[in-house]
Design an enzyme around this catalytic site. Sequence first.
Site, PDB file in Angstrom:
ATOM      1  N   SER A  23       0.848  -1.190   0.000  1.00  0.00           N
ATOM      2  CA  SER A  23       0.000   0.000   0.000  1.00  0.00           C
ATOM      3  C   SER A  23       0.888   1.247   0.000  1.00  0.00           C
ATOM      4  O   SER A  23       1.670   1.422  -0.938  1.00  0.00           O
ATOM      5  CB  SER A  23      -0.939  -0.056   1.208  1.00  0.00           C
ATOM      6  OG  SER A  23      -1.906   0.961   1.155  1.00  0.00           O
TER       7      SER A  23
ATOM      8  N   HIS B 264      -2.954  -0.901  -3.281  1.00  0.00           N
ATOM      9  CA  HIS B 264      -4.108  -0.024  -3.055  1.00  0.00           C
ATOM     10  C   HIS B 264      -3.957   1.207  -3.937  1.00  0.00           C
ATOM     11  O   HIS B 264      -3.054   2.007  -3.742  1.00  0.00           O
ATOM     12  CB  HIS B 264      -4.189   0.394  -1.585  1.00  0.00           C
ATOM     13  CG  HIS B 264      -4.485  -0.760  -0.670  1.00  0.00           C
ATOM     14  ND1 HIS B 264      -4.087  -0.793   0.639  1.00  0.00           N
ATOM     15  CD2 HIS B 264      -5.140  -1.925  -0.891  1.00  0.00           C
ATOM     16  CE1 HIS B 264      -4.497  -1.923   1.195  1.00  0.00           C
ATOM     17  NE2 HIS B 264      -5.132  -2.634   0.276  1.00  0.00           N
TER      18      HIS B 264
ATOM     19  N   ASP C 124      -4.576  -4.319   6.035  1.00  0.00           N
ATOM     20  CA  ASP C 124      -4.920  -5.266   4.975  1.00  0.00           C
ATOM     21  C   ASP C 124      -3.746  -6.229   4.783  1.00  0.00           C
ATOM     22  O   ASP C 124      -2.587  -5.836   4.889  1.00  0.00           O
ATOM     23  CB  ASP C 124      -5.215  -4.505   3.669  1.00  0.00           C
ATOM     24  CG  ASP C 124      -5.862  -5.397   2.615  1.00  0.00           C
ATOM     25  OD1 ASP C 124      -6.316  -6.507   2.964  1.00  0.00           O
ATOM     26  OD2 ASP C 124      -5.929  -4.976   1.455  1.00  0.00           O
TER      27      ASP C 124
END
Lengths: 203, 278
Positions: free
Chosen positions: A24, A51, A144
């Site tokens: 991310s 992401h 995540d």
Amino acid sequence: MTAANHPPEPEARPRAGAVVVGASAGAVEALSAVLPGLPAGYPLPVLVVVHVPPDKPSAMADLFRMKCAVAVREADDKEPVAPGTVYFAPPDYHLLLGRNGELSLSSEEPVLFSRPSIDVLFESAADALGPGVVGVVLTGANADGAAGLRAVRAAGGTAVVQDPATAQAAAMPRAALAACPDARVLTLDQIAAFLRGLGDRHD
Amino acid sequence: MTPKPESTDDIELRLLLEAIAGQYHYDFRGYSMASLTRRLTQARDHFGCRSYSRLQDLVLHDPTAFPKLFSFLTVQVSELFRDPAYFRALREQVVPHLRTYPSLKVWVAGCSAGEELYSLAILFREEGLEDRTLFYGTDINPEALKKAEAGVYELDRIPLFTENHQKSGGKSSLSDYYTAAYGAAVFDKTLRKRAVFSDHSLVSDAVFAEVHLVSCRNVLIYFDRELQDRAVGLFKDSLVRKGFLGLGAKESLRFSAHAGAFTEFAPHERIYQLRGAR
């Protein structure tokens, strides 16, 4: 979950089937230290969730195509995975690996505010490949990937986490380590070498 | 990649899908298992069932459970003018062809709560084609069809819809088409005066009309390849010669048994055209 709950990682591991990677905040820099190290003819597919904003085309595949010796694509639905190819999840879709070796996309609800979700990819790959999956959680500022990496280990796969001390954003690797304490903790250079090594063993 | 042997969970999942098909006549066995398994796991946890077998028991014997389970099995995510580039391509590249027909039929397959159909109705009105067009919106989810008939969406979704509409090359203001009241946007009833919403399954039903445009976006991703082939086969048999098929932004006919029947008309927007000779 403690390390004891995980099946042991055997010395002579079964042939790896695929590498799944989640990143991310700081993803471009981290992936730039890992993906270009994969040699042409690398024998595994590499599936990557980053992401990215949902509302514009992602530059990831184009960016890494120029940097990499392996093929780089944005995943299409029901595409059969091919070795030596990096597949990026498209913006605004979850990416999943099916047991038939095909990629599946989904517009289901975001998970932990993320679509694509690292957890969704990792859990599907763990289900599809069991011990044959190698999960790698890189830099990021959320949680995540933690549940996904736990699923990878629970299925007997290999868990790798970027050393949080070396990550641009430490929260995601930390959460992954908390969920998966026996994961290998490696620097980006070591991760690149580890992934290359999977290729050697495969030959 | 070597597939794993069938586990207890796998056996139970297979039996659950068989039970649903047997009792409720909705056949999910051709769905893409990777994402369906995920939704069934969520359903199992939602119902507090320890196993898929317990969930199967519940669904077979408690008639109130199935509609709830059904909402887990079908994915209802859409928005007005989703992927504005798709609608822009329809407007700029497909509409000039459609203008040449004296009357038109459009099929929105898997219409969910109607977002796509209302988008097309607005676009066709802007392009002066609405009066000669009949729109079919089909879905297997009765709740979604009711919502589609109603044409009422949460007001907080409207800014996104408005932005999408503008990016699609909209020639009017989206606010011309709805009335805001009590936190909801109620779309103009005249938009659906030429629309028919009905229950139709791409899994089990047949062709029902000859159409000029099929728009089926982010539906096929939930099917495995065999079922995708069945659905695309229906589209192929429904379309007039040189008719158009629009798919989702990441869906393609590249892996389809019917790929050869279509040409890539607007490849980036995933708009295909049926070949002239069949």
